[in-house]
Design a protein around this motif. Structure first.
Motif, PDB file in Angstrom:
ATOM      1  N   THR A   2      -8.165   2.224   0.434  1.00  0.00           N
ATOM      2  CA  THR A   2      -9.156   2.867  -0.487  1.00  0.00           C
ATOM      3  C   THR A   2      -8.554   4.091  -0.721  1.00  0.00           C
ATOM      4  OG1 THR A   2     -10.833   2.976   1.030  1.00  0.00           O
ATOM      5  CG2 THR A   2     -10.956   1.689  -0.420  1.00  0.00           C
ATOM      6  N   ASP A   3      -7.588   4.042   0.651  1.00  0.00           N
ATOM      7  CA  ASP A   3      -6.760   4.962   1.523  1.00  0.00           C
ATOM      8  C   ASP A   3      -6.206   6.024  -0.411  1.00  0.00           C
ATOM      9  OD1 ASP A   3      -7.815   5.496   3.647  1.00  0.00           O
ATOM     10  OD2 ASP A   3      -5.719   4.676   4.315  1.00  0.00           O
ATOM     11  N   ASN A   4      -5.669   7.234  -0.155  1.00  0.00           N
ATOM     12  CA  ASN A   4      -5.330   7.969  -0.758  1.00  0.00           C
ATOM     13  C   ASN A   4      -3.705   8.534  -0.268  1.00  0.00           C
ATOM     14  OD1 ASN A   4      -4.348   8.862  -3.435  1.00  0.00           O
ATOM     15  ND2 ASN A   4      -6.304  10.601  -4.166  1.00  0.00           N
ATOM     16  N   THR A   5      -2.773   8.033  -1.083  1.00  0.00           N
ATOM     17  CA  THR A   5      -1.495   8.695  -0.278  1.00  0.00           C
ATOM     18  C   THR A   5      -1.256   9.320  -1.192  1.00  0.00           C
ATOM     19  OG1 THR A   5      -0.587   6.549  -0.688  1.00  0.00           O
ATOM     20  CG2 THR A   5      -1.301   6.430   1.218  1.00  0.00           C
ATOM     21  N   LEU A  27       0.587  -1.076   0.473  1.00  0.00           N
ATOM     22  CA  LEU A  27      -0.272   0.595   0.146  1.00  0.00           C
ATOM     23  C   LEU A  27       0.360   0.590  -0.300  1.00  0.00           C
ATOM     24  CD1 LEU A  27      -3.129  -1.569   2.241  1.00  0.00           C
ATOM     25  CD2 LEU A  27      -2.651  -0.996   0.288  1.00  0.00           C
ATOM     26  N   HIS A  86      -2.129  11.718  -3.120  1.00  0.00           N
ATOM     27  CA  HIS A  86      -2.882  12.915  -2.829  1.00  0.00           C
ATOM     28  C   HIS A  86      -2.163  13.422  -1.727  1.00  0.00           C
ATOM     29  CE1 HIS A  86      -5.538  16.253  -3.271  1.00  0.00           C
ATOM     30  NE2 HIS A  86      -6.283  16.102  -1.584  1.00  0.00           N
ATOM     31  N   ASN A  87      -1.951  13.242  -0.524  1.00  0.00           N
ATOM     32  CA  ASN A  87      -1.594  12.979   0.627  1.00  0.00           C
ATOM     33  C   ASN A  87       0.036  13.734   0.914  1.00  0.00           C
ATOM     34  OD1 ASN A  87      -4.046  13.258   1.580  1.00  0.00           O
ATOM     35  ND2 ASN A  87      -3.616  11.432   2.733  1.00  0.00           N
ATOM     36  N   ASP A 136       1.703   3.075  -2.690  1.00  0.00           N
ATOM     37  CA  ASP A 136       1.628   3.663  -4.220  1.00  0.00           C
ATOM     38  C   ASP A 136       2.908   4.734  -4.458  1.00  0.00           C
ATOM     39  OD1 ASP A 136       0.535   5.048  -2.530  1.00  0.00           O
ATOM     40  OD2 ASP A 136      -1.574   4.991  -3.523  1.00  0.00           O
ATOM     41  N   ASN A 170      -2.749   4.224  13.702  1.00  0.00           N
ATOM     42  CA  ASN A 170      -2.462   4.754  12.295  1.00  0.00           C
ATOM     43  C   ASN A 170      -2.348   3.029  11.569  1.00  0.00           C
ATOM     44  OD1 ASN A 170      -2.408   7.115  13.484  1.00  0.00           O
ATOM     45  ND2 ASN A 170      -0.362   7.098  13.322  1.00  0.00           N
ATOM     46  N   THR A 171      -3.952   3.036  11.145  1.00  0.00           N
ATOM     47  CA  THR A 171      -3.630   2.023   9.320  1.00  0.00           C
ATOM     48  C   THR A 171      -3.463   2.184   8.318  1.00  0.00           C
ATOM     49  OG1 THR A 171      -5.980   1.697  10.426  1.00  0.00           O
ATOM     50  CG2 THR A 171      -3.455  -0.005  11.742  1.00  0.00           C
ATOM     51  N   LEU A 172      -3.605   1.456   7.562  1.00  0.00           N
ATOM     52  CA  LEU A 172      -3.938   2.175   5.739  1.00  0.00           C
ATOM     53  C   LEU A 172      -5.130   1.609   5.704  1.00  0.00           C
ATOM     54  CD1 LEU A 172      -0.505   3.156   4.044  1.00  0.00           C
ATOM     55  CD2 LEU A 172      -2.263   4.652   4.843  1.00  0.00           C
ATOM     56  N   GLU A 173      -5.615   1.694   4.497  1.00  0.00           N
ATOM     57  CA  GLU A 173      -6.589   1.101   3.831  1.00  0.00           C
ATOM     58  C   GLU A 173      -6.058   1.524   2.915  1.00  0.00           C
ATOM     59  OE1 GLU A 173      -9.202  -0.564   5.881  1.00  0.00           O
ATOM     60  OE2 GLU A 173      -8.836  -0.061   7.412  1.00  0.00           O
TER      61      GLU A 173
END
Length: 180
Positions: free
Chosen positions: A137-140, A50, A142-143, A52, A132-135
């Motif tokens: 569907t998270d848009n890393t 995750l 963009h952040n 990306d 803190n966990t990533l899903e």
């Protein structure tokens, strides 16, 4: 075991095996090709982790940039080395490689010693990231893009200037001097 895990393990096996073959191979063309496979598979591992943005950076910078530079360096290298590769064959473990092997084992021992001393459960940054966990569907990206262009804009531009200076220096060093 589901399909995602199988694909992840395939990517990991390709990374490890191709990286080992890069080091062991005596043919420079094969080593560069296997290095391409290693970097590309590493991007696949980053996708499954995750990360990306790191996967995209891996593809653009390393596969697209560094590997092209390595191919150019190979093409512009000494013609004698390319014409007669048998003259460069040496034994992998020999007396002339003893200092390098000793330094490698020394660094490996220091690494194992540091890992044995580290108390991983007690590190503050690990304890602080408990929730803190990533899903998926998270848009890393963009952040990261917003953070780079707002909070870290000055360091981002300084790094780009340093890279431009390194490129100009490399071009100057690679330039052939004209003899009068």
């Amino acid at each position: 075991m589901n399909l995602e895990q199988v694909v992840f393990y395939v990517f990991a096996a390709v990374v490890l095996s191709s990286a080992l073959l890069v080091v062991v191979s005596r043919n420079l063309v094969r080593s560069i090709f296997l290095f391409f496979i290693t970097l590309f598979s590493m991007a696949g591992v980053f996708v499954f982790a995750l990360a990306d943005f790191v996967a995209l950076t891996q593809l653009v910078i390393y596969v697209g940039g560094v590997l092209v530079l390595m191919i150019f360096a190979f093409l512009l290298s000494n013609k004698h080395i390319l014409d007669n590769p048998e003259s460069l064959k040496t034994k992998l473990f020999g007396f002339h490689n003893l200092p390098a092997i000793l330094v490698a084992f020394l660094f490996f021992g220091i690494l194992l010693w540091c890992i044995s001393l580290a108390q991983i459960d007690q590190l503050a940054w690990i304890q602080g990231s408990a929730g803190n966990t990533l899903e998926v569907t998270d848009n890393t990206i963009h952040n990261i893009g917003i953070t780079l262009m707002t909070k870290y804009l000055l360091p981002f531009e300084v790094v780009s200037i340093f890279l431009l200076m390194a490129l100009v220096g490399a071009a100057h060093l690679a330039r052939k001097e004209r003899k009068p």
